[in-house]
Motif scaffolding. Structure first.
Motif, PDB file in Angstrom:
ATOM      1  N   ALA A 154      44.903  30.245  30.298  1.00 12.71           N
ATOM      2  CA  ALA A 154      44.791  31.423  30.840  1.00 12.71           C
ATOM      3  C   ALA A 154      43.356  32.154  30.616  1.00 12.71           C
ATOM      4  N   GLY A 155      43.143  33.108  31.625  1.00  8.17           N
ATOM      5  CA  GLY A 155      41.738  33.790  31.534  1.00  8.17           C
ATOM      6  C   GLY A 155      42.195  35.307  31.030  1.00  8.17           C
ATOM      7  N   ASN A 156      41.006  36.023  31.037  1.00  7.94           N
ATOM      8  CA  ASN A 156      41.090  37.334  30.380  1.00  7.94           C
ATOM      9  C   ASN A 156      41.765  38.342  31.546  1.00  7.94           C
ATOM     10  N   ARG A 157      41.837  37.886  32.877  1.00  7.80           N
ATOM     11  CA  ARG A 157      42.554  38.585  33.930  1.00  7.80           C
ATOM     12  C   ARG A 157      44.021  38.319  34.245  1.00  7.80           C
ATOM     13  N   ASP A 158      44.484  36.954  33.656  1.00 13.86           N
ATOM     14  CA  ASP A 158      45.638  36.465  34.102  1.00 13.86           C
ATOM     15  C   ASP A 158      46.547  35.974  33.209  1.00 13.86           C
ATOM     16  N   PHE A 159      46.303  36.381  31.679  1.00 14.43           N
ATOM     17  CA  PHE A 159      46.929  35.957  30.766  1.00 14.43           C
ATOM     18  C   PHE A 159      48.376  35.897  30.608  1.00 14.43           C
ATOM     19  N   LEU A 160      49.233  36.956  31.548  1.00 15.86           N
ATOM     20  CA  LEU A 160      50.312  37.117  31.443  1.00 15.86           C
ATOM     21  C   LEU A 160      50.916  36.214  32.434  1.00 15.86           C
TER      22      LEU A 160
ATOM     23  N   LEU B 121      55.649  48.597  39.391  1.00 20.21           N
ATOM     24  CA  LEU B 121      54.402  49.419  39.772  1.00 20.21           C
ATOM     25  C   LEU B 121      53.527  50.032  38.731  1.00 20.21           C
ATOM     26  N   GLN B 122      54.219  50.702  37.747  1.00 21.36           N
ATOM     27  CA  GLN B 122      53.436  50.982  36.609  1.00 21.36           C
ATOM     28  C   GLN B 122      52.440  50.142  35.873  1.00 21.36           C
ATOM     29  N   ARG B 123      52.894  48.952  35.640  1.00 21.85           N
ATOM     30  CA  ARG B 123      51.932  47.944  35.251  1.00 21.85           C
ATOM     31  C   ARG B 123      50.667  47.703  36.169  1.00 21.85           C
ATOM     32  N   LYS B 124      50.952  47.780  37.536  1.00 18.65           N
ATOM     33  CA  LYS B 124      49.935  47.503  38.410  1.00 18.65           C
ATOM     34  C   LYS B 124      48.728  48.762  38.342  1.00 18.65           C
ATOM     35  N   ASN B 125      49.455  50.007  37.934  1.00 18.66           N
ATOM     36  CA  ASN B 125      48.548  51.241  38.017  1.00 18.66           C
ATOM     37  C   ASN B 125      47.938  51.092  36.739  1.00 18.66           C
TER      38      ASN B 125
ATOM     39  N   VAL C 227      50.132  40.754  36.569  1.00 19.76           N
ATOM     40  CA  VAL C 227      50.787  41.785  35.954  1.00 19.76           C
ATOM     41  C   VAL C 227      52.145  41.369  35.293  1.00 19.76           C
ATOM     42  N   GLY C 228      52.619  39.963  35.603  1.00 15.81           N
ATOM     43  CA  GLY C 228      54.156  39.383  35.232  1.00 15.81           C
ATOM     44  C   GLY C 228      54.430  38.600  36.435  1.00 15.81           C
ATOM     45  N   ASP C 229      55.309  37.591  35.959  1.00 19.43           N
ATOM     46  CA  ASP C 229      55.825  36.887  36.952  1.00 19.43           C
ATOM     47  C   ASP C 229      56.830  37.348  37.972  1.00 19.43           C
ATOM     48  N   ASP C 230      57.337  38.766  37.778  1.00 19.41           N
ATOM     49  CA  ASP C 230      58.152  39.058  38.566  1.00 19.41           C
ATOM     50  C   ASP C 230      57.220  39.606  39.711  1.00 19.41           C
TER      51      ASP C 230
END
Length: 262
Positions: A91-97, A161-165, A60-63
């Motif tokens: 990058a894949g379709n799951r970890d393109f961020l 947390l919002q990104r993860k949800n 969901v991001g490098d943070d």
């Protein structure tokens, strides 16, 4: 046997390894252990390691690099790069961020999808594989949306947390949609593969995404499909592709069975 005889019978050195679709997450402890073992053994015996997407179940991001689980994977990759192994990422379709911070921390180089490389004299094109699944219209529309820089900037501006949800909701929706799709639709389109061979000028292609490990040979061109990993199942799934100094391409399963192709 003298020293010169040992040299002639020795196996050619592994030059490059390719792996994809490990889908690492804390809920798959056996898969995580198997992959970390792969890095410490096979990974340290090669010159280059290519990660062709979906290494993580989601990113969901490098943070989120501070998460203890993510940190453990990043540290294992960093150990390889510090040891002198060149790391490359598509990058894949799951970890393109996965972004520049993760790349810098682990010492890996991010590559475009697709990319053309030359290994042991073999010119080949590598990609994740999802961009070639053009029969899946719904997914292609979704892919276009989430790969848009503005969409990504907006998403990354949200709290972690919002990104993860949001991603959790996307995963559940994706599972539901896939259960109603024809398997053929979720595979690569042959015209898209032909176009990739033509545009790249390569005779070899390595990709993942489809979870259908195989070697496809047509009109003198070879397409190698990487396996996905899941060691929580019986028998466990997983594996990689290895290329040695002589240019031999090997498909290797987790139990170290090797299918060798010239």
């Amino acid at each position: 046997m003298n020293h010169s005889e040992k040299q002639t019978t020795a196996q050619p050195k592994t030059v490059a390894l390719f792996v994809s679709d490990v889908h690492l997450n804390p809920g798959l402890p056996k898969t995580t252990t198997a992959f970390l073992h792969f890095l410490k053994t096979e990974g340290k015996q090669t010159q280059q390691l290519y990660l062709l997407g979906d290494l993580f179940e989601y990113w969901v991001g490098d943070d989120d690099l501070n998460d203890p689980y993510n940190q453990s994977i990043a540290k294992a990759l960093r150990e390889l790069s510090v040891a002198g192994v060149q790391l490359f990422w598509i990058a894949g379709n799951r970890d393109f961020l996965v972004g520049e911070e993760f790349a810098a921390w682990t010492g890996m180089q991010r590559l475009l999808d697709p990319s053309i490389i030359t290994i042991s004299g073999k010119k080949m094109v590598i990609c994740h594989g999802d961009a070639q699944c053009t029969d899946d219209i719904g997914y292609m529309q979704f892919r276009k949306q989430v790969r848009d820089p503005q969409w990504q900037a907006n998403f990354l501006s949200l709290p972690l947390l919002q990104r993860k949800n949001i991603v959790q909701g996307m995963r559940e929706s994706s599972k539901s949609e896939q259960s109603h799709k024809d398997m053929a639709i979720m595979d690569v389109n042959h015209d898209a593969i032909d176009a990739l061979f033509l545009s790249s000028g390569c005779d070899y292609l390595i990709h993942g995404h489809t979870h259908r490990p195989a070697l496809h040979v047509q009109q003198g061109k070879s397409r190698y499909v990487l396996p996905d990993w899941d060691c929580e199942t019986t028998p466990p799934r997983g594996g990689w592709i290895a290329i040695n100094a002589q240019g031999d391409i090997q498909r290797v399963s987790l139990d170290s069975e090797r299918a060798v192709h010239q």
